[in-house]
Write a protein that holds these residues in place. Structure first.
Motif, PDB file in Angstrom:
ATOM      1  N   ALA A   9       4.282   3.764   2.013  1.00  0.00           N
ATOM      2  CA  ALA A   9       2.870   4.156   2.097  1.00  0.00           C
ATOM      3  C   ALA A   9       2.185   3.973   0.749  1.00  0.00           C
ATOM      4  O   ALA A   9       1.066   3.461   0.675  1.00  0.00           O
ATOM      5  N   LEU A  10       2.856   4.355  -0.324  1.00  0.00           N
ATOM      6  CA  LEU A  10       2.326   4.195  -1.680  1.00  0.00           C
ATOM      7  C   LEU A  10       2.027   2.717  -1.955  1.00  0.00           C
ATOM      8  O   LEU A  10       0.946   2.373  -2.444  1.00  0.00           O
ATOM      9  N   HIS A  11       2.968   1.852  -1.615  1.00  0.00           N
ATOM     10  CA  HIS A  11       2.767   0.415  -1.809  1.00  0.00           C
ATOM     11  C   HIS A  11       1.596  -0.088  -0.962  1.00  0.00           C
ATOM     12  O   HIS A  11       0.752  -0.848  -1.445  1.00  0.00           O
ATOM     13  N   SER A  12       1.531   0.336   0.290  1.00  0.00           N
ATOM     14  CA  SER A  12       0.466  -0.125   1.188  1.00  0.00           C
ATOM     15  C   SER A  12      -0.917   0.311   0.706  1.00  0.00           C
ATOM     16  O   SER A  12      -1.888  -0.415   0.863  1.00  0.00           O
ATOM     17  N   VAL A  13      -0.991   1.492   0.101  1.00  0.00           N
ATOM     18  CA  VAL A  13      -2.263   1.985  -0.440  1.00  0.00           C
ATOM     19  C   VAL A  13      -2.614   1.239  -1.724  1.00  0.00           C
ATOM     20  O   VAL A  13      -3.692   0.670  -1.859  1.00  0.00           O
ATOM     21  N   ASN A  14      -1.704   1.222  -2.695  1.00  0.00           N
ATOM     22  CA  ASN A  14      -2.019   0.669  -4.010  1.00  0.00           C
ATOM     23  C   ASN A  14      -2.149  -0.854  -4.031  1.00  0.00           C
ATOM     24  O   ASN A  14      -2.840  -1.399  -4.882  1.00  0.00           O
ATOM     25  N   SER A  15      -1.528  -1.524  -3.076  1.00  0.00           N
ATOM     26  CA  SER A  15      -1.685  -2.981  -2.984  1.00  0.00           C
ATOM     27  C   SER A  15      -2.916  -3.348  -2.160  1.00  0.00           C
ATOM     28  O   SER A  15      -3.208  -4.523  -1.981  1.00  0.00           O
ATOM     29  N   SER A  16      -3.603  -2.341  -1.638  1.00  0.00           N
ATOM     30  CA  SER A  16      -4.787  -2.507  -0.772  1.00  0.00           C
ATOM     31  C   SER A  16      -4.447  -3.142   0.566  1.00  0.00           C
ATOM     32  O   SER A  16      -5.311  -3.698   1.234  1.00  0.00           O
ATOM     33  N   GLU A  17      -3.198  -3.040   0.977  1.00  0.00           N
ATOM     34  CA  GLU A  17      -2.846  -3.458   2.336  1.00  0.00           C
ATOM     35  C   GLU A  17      -3.594  -2.567   3.324  1.00  0.00           C
ATOM     36  O   GLU A  17      -4.034  -3.024   4.366  1.00  0.00           O
ATOM     37  N   TYR A  18      -3.712  -1.279   2.984  1.00  0.00           N
ATOM     38  CA  TYR A  18      -4.532  -0.352   3.757  1.00  0.00           C
ATOM     39  C   TYR A  18      -5.865  -0.198   3.036  1.00  0.00           C
ATOM     40  O   TYR A  18      -5.890   0.066   1.831  1.00  0.00           O
ATOM     41  N   PRO A  19      -6.976  -0.339   3.751  1.00  0.00           N
ATOM     42  CA  PRO A  19      -8.266  -0.074   3.112  1.00  0.00           C
ATOM     43  C   PRO A  19      -8.404   1.420   2.845  1.00  0.00           C
ATOM     44  O   PRO A  19      -8.061   2.234   3.703  1.00  0.00           O
ATOM     45  N   VAL A  20      -8.874   1.783   1.672  1.00  0.00           N
ATOM     46  CA  VAL A  20      -8.940   3.182   1.255  1.00  0.00           C
ATOM     47  C   VAL A  20     -10.336   3.474   0.701  1.00  0.00           C
ATOM     48  O   VAL A  20     -10.886   2.660  -0.040  1.00  0.00           O
ATOM     49  N   THR A  21     -10.870   4.638   1.026  1.00  0.00           N
ATOM     50  CA  THR A  21     -12.139   5.063   0.438  1.00  0.00           C
ATOM     51  C   THR A  21     -11.870   5.594  -0.969  1.00  0.00           C
ATOM     52  O   THR A  21     -10.736   5.983  -1.282  1.00  0.00           O
TER      53      THR A  21
END
Length: 199
Positions: A9-21
């Motif tokens: 999850a950390l990788h998916s967030v910080n690599s912008s694989e998941y769009p984050v506000t």
């Protein structure tokens, strides 16, 4: 297992694989600080401390929205509010936040050309997770439409396409895409279906 899920999850967030506000990015970075550094200590944890590693805490698509000093200070303010929270509890809160997002746990496939599909962009990103199929805009990962496995009637692939049908036997809509990943998309869907059937 939880540690591995947290790292993914950390990788998916910080690599912008998941769009984050931005607010979610700040909250998650504060939780990440709690996991990595423990309780906030004003003598050590200041913006100068975090700035050299800011790229490890802020999603790459958001990093340009604030100066590194601003990111660091905002993140450390959130980190300070977590004093007393264990690393395990911080990981769980991080995961619980990410799990609320519709694309959590998705496998994203490279953008593919939409073929004759009404109301779709010419290129879409296909995401598959335990709930079903999501069609997203390639650059922003904004959800265009989503189809739960209970709505999907069939799917098929060939060497250059992937297709699926949604609706009912009397009223079905077919979506077709040009992609070399068709067989992998189909196999991913089948894997989720097999797991759901066993539950």
């Amino acid at each position: 297992a939880k540690d591995l899920i947290y790292k993914q999850a950390l990788h998916s967030v910080n690599s912008s694989e998941y769009p984050v506000t931005i607010p979610d990015a700040i909250k998650l970075a504060g939780l990440q600080c709690q996991v990595v550094y423990g309780d906030h200590n004003n003598a050590v944890h200041n913006s100068a401390f975090l700035v050299p590693n800011i790229h490890d805490f802020v999603p790459k698509t958001l990093i340009g929205h604030k100066k590194p000093q601003e990111w660091a200070q905002t993140i450390l303010d959130g980190h300070e509010s977590l004093i007393g929270k264990s690393a395990e509890d911080a990981k769980m809160e991080y995961l619980n936040t990410v799990k609320t997002w519709g694309y959590y746990g998705s496998t994203f496939f490279p953008p593919c050309k939409s073929v004759g599909n009404r109301n779709l962009h010419s290129k879409v990103l296909i995401g598959v997770n335990y709930e079903g199929i999501r069609l997203l805009k390639p650059k922003t990962k904004q959800v265009i439409s989503e189809y739960f496995f209970t709505e999907i009637l069939s799917w098929a692939s060939s060497s250059g396409t992937f297709a699926f049908e949604v609706g009912t036997q009397n009223s079905a809509e077919k979506f077709t895409f040009e992609t070399k990943q068709g067989s992998i998309i189909a196999a991913t869907i089948q894997t989720y279906i097999d797991i759901l059937v066993q539950m």
